[in-house]
Scaffold this motif. Sequence first.
Motif, PDB file in Angstrom:
ATOM      1  N   UNK A 188      30.519  18.231  24.938  1.00 60.54           N
ATOM      2  CA  UNK A 188      29.849  19.078  25.940  1.00 60.54           C
ATOM      3  C   UNK A 188      30.769  19.371  27.119  1.00 60.54           C
ATOM      4  N   UNK A 189      32.089  19.107  26.954  1.00 62.37           N
ATOM      5  CA  UNK A 189      33.042  19.366  28.033  1.00 62.37           C
ATOM      6  C   UNK A 189      33.419  18.077  28.744  1.00 62.37           C
ATOM      7  N   UNK A 190      33.858  18.220  29.983  1.00 62.70           N
ATOM      8  CA  UNK A 190      34.317  17.051  30.741  1.00 62.70           C
ATOM      9  C   UNK A 190      33.178  16.121  31.088  1.00 62.70           C
ATOM     10  N   UNK A 191      33.520  14.799  31.151  1.00 60.88           N
ATOM     11  CA  UNK A 191      32.520  13.799  31.533  1.00 60.88           C
ATOM     12  C   UNK A 191      33.148  12.877  32.568  1.00 60.88           C
TER      13      UNK A 191
ATOM     14  N   UNK B 297      27.997  14.823  32.734  1.00 55.90           N
ATOM     15  CA  UNK B 297      28.551  15.899  31.916  1.00 55.90           C
ATOM     16  C   UNK B 297      28.643  17.174  32.763  1.00 55.90           C
ATOM     17  N   UNK B 298      29.720  17.898  32.582  1.00 58.26           N
ATOM     18  CA  UNK B 298      29.991  19.079  33.418  1.00 58.26           C
ATOM     19  C   UNK B 298      28.916  20.148  33.261  1.00 58.26           C
TER      20      UNK B 298
ATOM     21  N   UNK C 256      23.924  22.246  38.486  1.00 60.69           N
ATOM     22  CA  UNK C 256      24.187  22.452  37.060  1.00 60.69           C
ATOM     23  C   UNK C 256      24.794  21.244  36.368  1.00 60.69           C
ATOM     24  N   UNK C 257      25.241  20.273  37.153  1.00 58.95           N
ATOM     25  CA  UNK C 257      25.762  19.020  36.589  1.00 58.95           C
ATOM     26  C   UNK C 257      24.681  18.380  35.727  1.00 58.95           C
ATOM     27  N   UNK C 258      25.112  17.747  34.594  1.00 57.54           N
ATOM     28  CA  UNK C 258      24.118  17.162  33.686  1.00 57.54           C
ATOM     29  C   UNK C 258      24.286  15.641  33.588  1.00 57.54           C
TER      30      UNK C 258
END
Lengths: 485, 485
Positions: free
Chosen positions: A356-359, A407-408, A388-390
């Motif tokens: 899901x991208x950067x963590x 998660x980004x 929007x940060x998860x």
Amino acid sequence: MTVPTTAPAEANTDSLIARFVEIVGDKAVLATPEAMASHMVEPRGLFHGRARAVVKPATTEETAAVVAACHAAGVPVVPQGGNTGLVGGNVPFEHGGEVVISTARMRRIRHLDPVNLTVTVEAGVILADLQAEAEAADCLFPVSLAAEGSCQIGGNIASNAGGTGVLRYGNTREQVLGLEVVLPDGRIWNGLRRLGKDNAGYALRHLFIGSEGTLGLVTAATLRLYPKPVATATAFCGLSSLDNVTALLRHARAWSGDGVTAFEFMPRFGIEITCRHMPGCADPLEAPWPWYVLIELSSARPGAGDAGGVRDDLEGLLGEAFERGLVDDAVLAESLDQRDALWRLRESMSEAQGFEGGSIKHDVSLPVSDIPAFIARANQAVTEAMPGLRPCPFGHLGDGNVHYNLTQPEGMDKAAYLDQWDAMNRIVHDIVTEMDGSIAAEHGVGRIKVGELARLKSPVELDMMRAVKRAIDPDGRFNPGKVLP
Amino acid sequence: MTVPTTAPAEANTDSLIARFVEIVGDKAVLATPEAMASHMVEPRGLFHGRARAVVKPATTEETAAVVAACHAAGVPVVPQGGNTGLVGGNVPFEHGGEVVISTARMRRIRHLDPVNLTVTVEAGVILADLQAEAEAADCLFPVSLAAEGSCQIGGNIASNAGGTGVLRYGNTREQVLGLEVVLPDGRIWNGLRRLGKDNAGYALRHLFIGSEGTLGLVTAATLRLYPKPVATATAFCGLSSLDNVTALLRHARAWSGDGVTAFEFMPRFGIEITCRHMPGCADPLEAPWPWYVLIELSSARPGAGDAGGVRDDLEGLLGEAFERGLVDDAVLAESLDQRDALWRLRESMSEAQGFEGGSIKHDVSLPVSDIPAFIARANQAVTEAMPGLRPCPFGHLGDGNVHYNLTQPEGMDKAAYLDQWDAMNRIVHDIVTEMDGSIAAEHGVGRIKVGELARLKSPVELDMMRAVKRAIDPDGRFNPGKVLP
């Protein structure tokens, strides 16, 4: 992430390597970039180090001779086990002036004693191999974690590894009865005791456990074993709130007479991405729930697998939890395969985040009952800082240990996101510190948290840590720049 | 017993006492021999110390100020709790140059948290009071020992106290999550964490636990609590051999799924003298047996007091032990009074020895399965050295901990017998060391074993201990001459 230390005063690498070859033979000295490559990077790819050489001694005496040679040459040492650590403590800096000493060839189980429930192992034994040897003798070695197929017991000790067995059996620290350590000047300390009680002098082993290779190199350890559980019952539950998660833990511990051996929690977002990206992972519940718990009871009591045993206990406690409104849905594992499938959801959650991208990671702990408040505060703070940060908070709730991973936002540039690592860390660690938690629960400090530790620890405690470091490693040659700035 | 250290450089006692009075008030400073008397002797009467003053601060801040005043004056400090220690670590030397700081007035339970199962207490809280507070909150604080009515938790921590709950719950060390300590220069270290996992830096608390007041003064601690057991079953057994004693332990642990919470052993000689001299003590078995075991199972599992619970477990495991020939006779406690009567036999055994003349004490530990061989070897060696000597080995067999006490030959002069203390210690400790045991299992080193520790520890380990001592107490002002020579 901190600035690398500068290279040490020039020492002659060629003559040092020649000395290493004398001690361990030429096959056990790696000196080209290609041969050393796998020892220079850590699992998350955050650091790419360099070194004069990687040396792989096969015995304690060889290790002592290698360390003595480095000491004589004024060259710093980085101890390395399975190189699975997540905080950069296990790889050298970029300057290339260090020597990596790998424990990989010290793999003997010296003595397993099922009568006194102890085992003496060398540092390079793979954790899963130790678990298997214990099981073959009808015993349990209870340290268990995702990297167990490749991490080494010496590294587990140096990092005081946690994992999924802590709730019932304690951290790696609690398993260590005695240690054998090569000190920074090359002397060997034989502290391999196998006693339940020993007050003859200071408890020196506890200095080395969790010190991440900054005080010496653990070459062997005597560890506790336990009677092997005869029965295990596992359930996966859906819950409506985090308060219900902590209430379920209290209820389960009381109902089972402290028989809960694992209690892991996960958020809906974590289950979604794990089922989306990881092969063999599926949500076992029909409807989605905000929170999930993986709960396990086990017992070494003969008959615990029969009627009235742990399975009945788990059904009984979940039945009452339903009645009290703590749990909304649950599934019990009916086979070993089903149990493995439930655990896979939990064990794959870290890896799934990579898709899901950067963590941005945090490994924090708090008193269990404060975790709902912590997650609420932290979620608000980080999403205010970056809409929007998860958030994906999950982990060993029974130990108060949250892997508070972020998660980004969807569509954001990964590198730009990861540039915010330090800023996010500060937001989260400030909240943890205000709430009397720890910013390094089970992964350690390594290189990645040196700055945060220095920022947040009291001056008195930092002074004491420096005094201990100077006492055991007066020249600062063991894993310099890790743990302490 | 070691030579007392010489008096420190002259400091003005009057001005120091005036400063103490400023800090704690005149009622909390004792300065006459009469007022100080009870703080100058230890329970066995082996040492009679002197001091400039006994100071009783009521708070951590007062303690820090008192320590700072001593530090400024260059005066050494002896921390003292309930003064029940058995190795002379808790009383000052004869030279009179030291100041005793008593924790007796720091008796607050700051915070008991039954949800997270932790309690934060001040050093002067009496162990029995802490047990009672925990029980009132439906919890268990598991450290339990003969002196619990007067020993203080600060002293339990400083000595890493053992006792009868170690088999199931561990030593005092395992209960300590965090500490508050006044360091030798008067600074306060607040390390009061209440976390199950914390790898943020070195585990400094473990330095102070068991260091017997030589590194600092513990003013408060955060400790683990456990769910309160709901049922306990106790039996007293007669056995024909020591091998049967260790075999019964193995059998009981396996049968109960590690549910044995106490396993104490006693010799016939110990039961004889206890029943002869101690009021309310009687042998509950009809015939005499060479060895006795007090075994207890307990459980926090709801229903453990009903059919199928711990009582049935104990009956079942003893039934099979009879069939296997491990146990020759046994009685189960049918009431709380009967349980107390069985425990009284065990708890009175130390005191009973005083009625038979001099007793030379050892507090040693070994791997459990080596205990029969140790006792056979030691008995032979000591009775060869002194015919007529009456060994009375008893204690916490489940922990591998033997109180290897030697009662004098009948009719011998007591003082002449006690003159052989050091010689007997050497014989016994040499055997323990050869067998990889500890010469200080749960009572510590204090003053009485300083020489033996220096004689038997490896030079590397003594060097490391000295380096740690210098790091934390560079001027050697905290309990000098104890633990380390």
